[in-house]
Design a protein around this motif. Structure first.
Motif, short mmCIF file in Angstrom:
data_model
loop_
_atom_site.label_atom_id
_atom_site.label_comp_id
_atom_site.label_asym_id
_atom_site.label_seq_id
_atom_site.Cartn_x
_atom_site.Cartn_y
_atom_site.Cartn_z
N PRO A 1 -0.97 11.92 17.31
CA PRO A 1 0.31 12.33 16.74
C PRO A 1 0.92 14.06 17.20
N THR A 2 -0.54 15.14 16.67
CA THR A 2 0.48 16.15 16.47
C THR A 2 0.40 16.97 17.83
N PHE B 1 2.58 14.69 8.28
CA PHE B 1 2.18 14.74 7.53
C PHE B 1 2.77 13.86 5.65
N ARG B 2 4.05 14.55 5.25
CA ARG B 2 4.56 14.17 4.74
C ARG B 2 5.23 13.38 4.44
N ILE B 3 5.10 12.45 5.90
CA ILE B 3 5.81 11.18 6.45
C ILE B 3 4.76 10.37 5.56
N LEU B 4 3.63 10.65 6.96
CA LEU B 4 2.38 9.73 6.50
C LEU B 4 2.46 9.44 5.08
N ARG B 5 2.12 10.92 4.05
CA ARG B 5 1.77 10.09 2.33
C ARG B 5 2.66 9.45 1.67
N GLY B 6 3.80 9.82 2.05
CA GLY B 6 4.87 8.70 1.28
C GLY B 6 4.53 7.60 2.29
N LEU B 7 4.85 7.03 3.16
CA LEU B 7 4.60 5.27 3.84
C LEU B 7 3.37 5.07 3.40
N ARG C 1 -9.24 19.84 11.38
CA ARG C 1 -8.10 20.35 10.58
C ARG C 1 -7.15 19.22 9.58
N GLU C 2 -6.85 18.22 10.31
CA GLU C 2 -6.07 17.07 10.59
C GLU C 2 -7.12 16.13 9.63
N ILE C 3 -7.55 15.94 9.41
CA ILE C 3 -9.06 15.20 8.98
C ILE C 3 -8.56 14.98 7.58
N MET C 4 -9.02 16.49 7.59
CA MET C 4 -9.20 17.18 6.31
C MET C 4 -7.52 16.96 5.60
N ASP C 5 -7.46 17.45 6.13
CA ASP C 5 -5.17 17.62 5.64
C ASP C 5 -4.89 16.32 4.50
#
Lengths: 368, 527
Positions: free
Chosen positions: B184-185, B197-203, B218-222
């Motif tokens: 996605p990025t 990522f904020r949206i994904l955490r919210g979901l 990096r995205e995986i770790m984040d």
């Protein structure tokens, strides 16, 4: 990794397709109450059983080699030139004009001039569609097929209004001077002492067709231009990246294609009829498409496929002559061969690929 | 399969003792001779963000396509919330509560946000009632997950970040409980990615299950809670993100230890090789793609062009490579080159000592059906050294190709093999070998490691640096900020067809570059 070995791709698939077409043809012949085995024997006998048969088979094959090569050259540049019919028609006009222009003393002088004439007229007939495709993006299939009709009309006009000898009722040109008559295979083979039918139409043009096969092979696989042409045919975006001009490739490939189709007239107009008649091409331009498809756009494949179609033409004529199989049915048989070897290629290819895959898997399993 | 962690542990949004949202058992899929997925088992707990990481061709996309009903698995079963579920097509996937956000968005450009969301989920023959219901429902969803998008905005007029949100909203509107996001990025700026990522955490916190496919460590770790690694069609490991490290994941992906940083000495720049002034490009739709770009590259240095894809970098490379026409001035070693006339093609550029590794090697850099040896001279076929009279010197070219393949570690080293038969990394090595071994004055490089396995990235970076150390000028374009930061001696940031500013890699950071990439020039501004 290729799924199949090369021999399977090049030989096995066409042969299986051909067998399938023969099986269906046999069923059709059975259906009208004739014996398919006898029909096959008659076809083979009639086209390969005598030097007379060979003479006709090779004569037809010569036409198909030229139009097949014409289609293949354009095809390598991903141009679908289905205008070989019209280009060969105009080629005939070119050859006729050259032959009638001078009282040629000997064929050896007339032949190069006629080849140039036929090629120039054929190429000119391909130029406009090519230029429109390169500059205006017109679809080459549409324009070349339209040019077939225009070509037929041009020939009609020329024969009726310009080239018809005064007093003749026949829409045909005058007979060419004797100095333009090409040696037949009978004459050529007599030099090395091989007897060959005197009345069959195969002539020197067959040798020229063989040379054309070699020249086209060299052009496509050995020259810079062939390299660029194939590159453009595979990927236009990559060709532009490499600095290859699409306009140049389209136009030159189509000129060569049209020129080859035009040279066919050396065989049928100069070599056989020795005058220009209406509809002299007789569909050879379209058969060339099937020949090139079956021969996978390779000169050697085209040569073999052209001989096969020569056999179908000559054998078919024999059938119509000696059995109560109507002429139309022979067209059906030819159509079946085109259908199976050209259009339904994948129908045969995929099962064969699966078989090879299964064999490889079981070998790997055994190896492990 | 090596289980490094028990994945049935309770992630933040999970209900106690619930069956896993998705369970795959023994999924296998072959395409002809290629085994794309081999006996894959995977369990993703409800309310988790699960990452799937792997190199190109590792089988990630195939696996997700099976889950979304595009392909049928040869073997194995899919369980959704503990129930065995058949997914023959994407309609069935949607009915099962699965939503997918593709790498390339599936939106109708001239429709509004609302129309795109409704498309395919209309109720009845008349649109009016659907639209008013949808508007209400969409507003509710958008508020619930804090995804503010104007329902009446037309897709082509909003940014990629917003378009991606529309894709997510589309899935949520269809009551998706499981959301799959494929790379996605790729098209986002770092800031937009953070927002995503904020949206994904919210979901996730609302109990949705999210599968994130990416090749960026990096995205995986984040953002993920658990991560699965795929290699050559197999699932090699599933671990808790908190208990692993980028180095370990890279090693699991490649199968050996990998150097994630580039080692290079400081540059020793020489005279200016490339000088670009006020370059402008207007495309077929009369849109200005380059709006007066000026830059310089000196011998022995790498100028990196950072930027989100589509901000004029491709046009810049294409103008310099002779593919696109432009106005302005370009000088090579002090001599003007033709930008519009007869000599503005790839061949003339090559003769001037410009080599070009294009961004899209499959569409431009290589003829996929040509053999490696033919590709090894592609673009240089006019060179008299490669020809003997009328004919090309095929034997000589083949012999030379063998040497180049060996020096650039192309595997398998078989000159007869078609380009399409090589992996992405080895295809790129063929292009690099061809362009670098011409010994150019200037090398243009676009996305040198896109779609290239981690193992080959190291080698490709080293080749570029070696060429720089040999005193050549290099213009590097990449959307991977890490790559730009690691390789460049100077960084220019492009936004909307303009250079927003230049920075030195040691004196900047991703935050500052990210702002420039988004078009924000704050503080001291461009130098």
């Amino acid at each position: 990794m290729d799924v199949m070995p090369k021999w399977a791709d090049v030989v096995l698939v066409p042969v299986v397709s051909l067998l399938l077409a023969m099986v269906i043809s046999a069923l059709v012949i059975l259906g009208i109450g004739e014996d398919p085995w006898a029909a096959l024997k008659l076809m083979v006998q009639g086209s390969f059983g005598s030097t007379y048969g060979w003479g006709y088979t090779l004569f037809y094959a010569t036409n198909f080699i030229f139009t097949g090569l014409a289609f293949a050259v354009a095809s390598h540049a991903s141009m679908f030139n289905i205008g070989a019919e019209g280009q060969a028609t105009l080629g005939g006009l070119g050859v006729a004009l050259v032959c009638l222009a001078l009282p040629w003393p000997h064929w050896a002088l007339a032949l190069p001039a006629a080849m140039v004439g036929g090629a120039l007229f054929g190429a000119a007939w391909a130029f406009l569609p090519a230029w429109l495709a390169a500059k205006r993006g017109s679809h080459i299939v549409i324009t070349t097929i339209m040019f077939n009709f225009i070509g037929a009309a041009v020939l009609n006009y020329m024969l009726v209004n310009v080239m018809r000898p005064a007093g003749s009722m026949d829409p045909a040109s005058a007979k060419f001077p004797d100095g333009t008559n090409l040696p037949s295979l009978h004459d050529i083979l007599a030099v090395v002492g091989i007897p060959f039918s005197k009345s069959a139409p195969a002539n020197l043009a067959f040798i020229i067709a063989l040379i054309a096969c070699v020249v086209v092979w060299l052009l496509i696989w050995r020259t810079r231009f062939g390299f660029e042409l194939r590159a453009y045919g595979k990927s236009e975006s990559a060709a532009v990246y490499a600095g290859i001009s699409p306009t140049k490739i389209i136009v030159v490939a189509m000129l060569i294609s049209g020129g080859l189709a035009g040279m066919m007239a050396v065989n049928n107009v100069m070599g056989e009829a020795e005058r220009l008649v209406l509809n002299s091409v007789e569909g050879a331009g379209f058969i060339g498409i099937a020949v090139a498809l079956m021969g996978r756009n390779h000169p050697l494949g085209i040569l073999l496929a052209a001989i096969l179609f020569g056999f179908l033409y000559q054998g078919g004529a024999e059938l119509a002559l000696w059995m109560s199989i109507p002429r139309e049915l022979i067209v059906v048989i030819q159509g079946l061969v085109i259908l199976f070897t050209g259009a339904l290629d994948n129908m045969v290819r995929m099962p064969i690929e699966k078989i090879f895959l299964a064999i490889r898997r079981s070998k790997q399993a055994a190896g492990e | 399969m090596k289980d490094l962690a028990d994945t049935s542990g309770q992630p933040p949004g999970a209900a106690p003792n619930a069956p896993p949202a998705i369970e795959l058992r023994g999924i296998s899929k072959a395409f002809g001779p290629v085994q794309a997925n081999k006996d894959i088992s995977l369990s993703v707990a409800k309310g988790a963000i699960h990452g799937i990481i792997g190199e190109n061709g590792a089988g990630k996309s195939t696996l997700m396509s099976i889950l979304y009903g595009f392909y049928k698995a040869d073997r194995g079963e899919i369980l959704i919330n503990g129930q065995v579920t058949q997914i023959p097509d994407s309609q069935a996937a949607i009915a099962a509560g699965i939503g997918m956000v593709f790498q390339h968005f599936k939106l109708v450009e001239n429709f509004t946000v609302l129309e795109n969301v409704v498309l395919g989920a209309e109720e009845g023959a008349l649109l009016r009632t659907t639209m008013s219901n949808a508007r209400k429902h969409l507003t509710e969803i958008a508020e619930e997950y804090e995804m503010n998008v104007d329902p009446d905005a037309v897709i082509e007029e909003i940014g990629v970040g917003q378009q991606q949100r529309v894709e997510i909203l589309k899935s949520l509107y269809r009551n998706a409980e499981i959301l799959i996001l494929d790379e996605p990025t790729g098209v986002l700026t770092p800031a937009e990615a953070d927002h995503l990522f904020r949206i994904l955490r919210g979901l996730r916190d609302e109990g949705k299950t999210i599968i994130l496919i990416t090749h960026k460590l990096r995205e995986i770790m984040d953002v993920t809670d658990t991560v699965s690694v795929m290699r050559r069609g197999e699932m090699t490991a599933t671990v808790k993100t908190a208990e692993t490290s980028p180095e370990e994941l890279a090693e699991l992906m490649v199968g050996r230890k990998v150097l994630l940083r580039v080692n290079k000495r400081p540059a020793q720049p020489g005279p200016t090789v490339l000088k670009v002034e006020n370059l402008r490009v207007v495309d077929e739709d009369k849109v200005e793609r380059l709006k007066g770009v000026s830059l310089e590259v000196r011998a022995g240095e790498i100028l990196g062009i950072a930027g989100v894809a589509g901000n004029g970098q491709s046009e810049l490379l294409n103008v310099l490579g002779g593919i696109t026409r432009a106005t302005g001035s370009v000088q090579i070693n002090g001599q003007e080159i033709d930008l519009t006339g007869k000599h503005s093609d790839g061949r003339s550029r090559r003769k001037r000592g410009i080599s070009h590794v294009p961004e899209d090697r499959q569409r431009a850099g290589l003829i996929m059906d040509f053999a490696a040896w033919e590709n090894m001279v592609f673009g240089y076929q006019w060179d008299p050294a490669l020809n003997t009279g009328w004919l090309m010197d095929n034997a000589g070219i083949k012999a030379e190709t063998e040497g180049k393949m060996e020096r650039f570690d192309v595997r398998p080293p078989n000159p007869q093999l078609a380009a399409k038969s090589f992996s992405g990394g080895n295809q790129q090595k063929i292009v690099l070998a061809r362009e670098i071994e011409r010994n150019p004055d200037l090398l243009l490089v676009g996305q040198p490691t896109r779609g290239v396995d981690i193992g080959a990235i190291e080698f490709i970076h080293q080749q570029i640096i070696d060429l720089r150390d040999a005193g050549k000028a290099i213009l590097l374009v990449s959307v991977e900020l890490d790559e730009i930061m690691g390789l460049s001696d100077r960084i220019a940031v492009m936004f909307d067809g303009q250079i927003m500013g230049e920075r030195l890699p040691d004196e900047t950071n991703e935050g500052e570059l990210g702002l420039l990439m988004a078009g924000v020039t704050s503080g001291e501004g461009a130098r």
